[in-house]
Write a protein that holds these residues in place. Sequence first.
Motif, PDB file in Angstrom:
ATOM      1  N   LYS A  61       0.819  -1.208   0.000  1.00 24.11           N
ATOM      2  CA  LYS A  61       0.000   0.000   0.000  1.00 24.11           C
ATOM      3  C   LYS A  61       0.856   1.263   0.000  1.00 24.11           C
ATOM      4  N   ARG A  62       2.059   1.180   0.492  1.00 20.85           N
ATOM      5  CA  ARG A  62       2.910   2.366   0.576  1.00 20.85           C
ATOM      6  C   ARG A  62       3.889   2.448  -0.597  1.00 20.85           C
ATOM      7  N   GLN A  63       3.517   1.891  -1.710  1.00 19.23           N
ATOM      8  CA  GLN A  63       4.424   1.820  -2.855  1.00 19.23           C
ATOM      9  C   GLN A  63       4.881   3.203  -3.321  1.00 19.23           C
ATOM     10  N   GLU A  64       4.037   4.214  -3.187  1.00 18.79           N
ATOM     11  CA  GLU A  64       4.428   5.549  -3.633  1.00 18.79           C
ATOM     12  C   GLU A  64       5.601   6.087  -2.823  1.00 18.79           C
ATOM     13  N   SER A  65       5.698   5.709  -1.545  1.00 19.43           N
ATOM     14  CA  SER A  65       6.760   6.227  -0.694  1.00 19.43           C
ATOM     15  C   SER A  65       7.956   5.277  -0.596  1.00 19.43           C
ATOM     16  N   ASP A  66       7.900   4.118  -1.229  1.00 24.47           N
ATOM     17  CA  ASP A  66       9.032   3.189  -1.213  1.00 24.47           C
ATOM     18  C   ASP A  66      10.199   3.759  -1.999  1.00 24.47           C
ATOM     19  N   LYS A  67      11.394   3.372  -1.572  1.00 21.94           N
ATOM     20  CA  LYS A  67      12.595   3.834  -2.260  1.00 21.94           C
ATOM     21  C   LYS A  67      12.719   3.198  -3.639  1.00 21.94           C
ATOM     22  N   PHE A  68      12.345   1.916  -3.753  1.00 26.12           N
ATOM     23  CA  PHE A  68      12.431   1.196  -5.019  1.00 26.12           C
ATOM     24  C   PHE A  68      11.092   0.515  -5.319  1.00 26.12           C
ATOM     25  N   PRO A  69      10.098   1.266  -5.782  1.00 27.66           N
ATOM     26  CA  PRO A  69       8.792   0.646  -6.058  1.00 27.66           C
ATOM     27  C   PRO A  69       8.846  -0.232  -7.310  1.00 27.66           C
ATOM     28  N   LEU A  70       7.895  -1.149  -7.406  1.00 28.45           N
ATOM     29  CA  LEU A  70       7.779  -2.007  -8.582  1.00 28.45           C
ATOM     30  C   LEU A  70       6.688  -1.417  -9.473  1.00 28.45           C
ATOM     31  N   PRO A  71       7.073  -0.691 -10.516  1.00 33.18           N
ATOM     32  CA  PRO A  71       6.047  -0.103 -11.384  1.00 33.18           C
ATOM     33  C   PRO A  71       5.355  -1.181 -12.211  1.00 33.18           C
ATOM     34  N   PHE A  72       4.044  -1.068 -12.327  1.00 35.98           N
ATOM     35  CA  PHE A  72       3.289  -2.038 -13.115  1.00 35.98           C
ATOM     36  C   PHE A  72       1.995  -1.392 -13.576  1.00 35.98           C
ATOM     37  N   THR A  73       1.393  -2.015 -14.560  1.00 31.75           N
ATOM     38  CA  THR A  73       0.068  -1.615 -15.016  1.00 31.75           C
ATOM     39  C   THR A  73      -0.727  -2.886 -15.256  1.00 31.75           C
ATOM     40  N   LYS A  74      -2.016  -2.780 -15.137  1.00 34.73           N
ATOM     41  CA  LYS A  74      -2.883  -3.928 -15.352  1.00 34.73           C
ATOM     42  C   LYS A  74      -3.872  -3.576 -16.454  1.00 34.73           C
ATOM     43  N   ILE A  75      -3.888  -4.385 -17.498  1.00 32.45           N
ATOM     44  CA  ILE A  75      -4.795  -4.188 -18.615  1.00 32.45           C
ATOM     45  C   ILE A  75      -5.636  -5.458 -18.707  1.00 32.45           C
TER      46      ILE A  75
END
Length: 55
Positions: A35-49
């Motif tokens: 849930k805190r991915q926005e504030s993580d130092k190394f987030p895992l970017p992804f998109t769902k289609i």
Amino acid sequence: MNAIQTLADGWLSPADLQEQYAISKPTQAILRLKKRQESDKFPLPFTKIGKRILL
């Protein structure tokens, strides 16, 4: 040509990410659910289609 490149250039499927970077699929799921991915130092970017997850 790689099958994932025909879907979207620059994006990887979870299987491709596991193969290339040795990050298991369960670990990827945990990283996506943070849930805190926005504030993580190394987030895992992804998109769902639809059902498809692209990283």
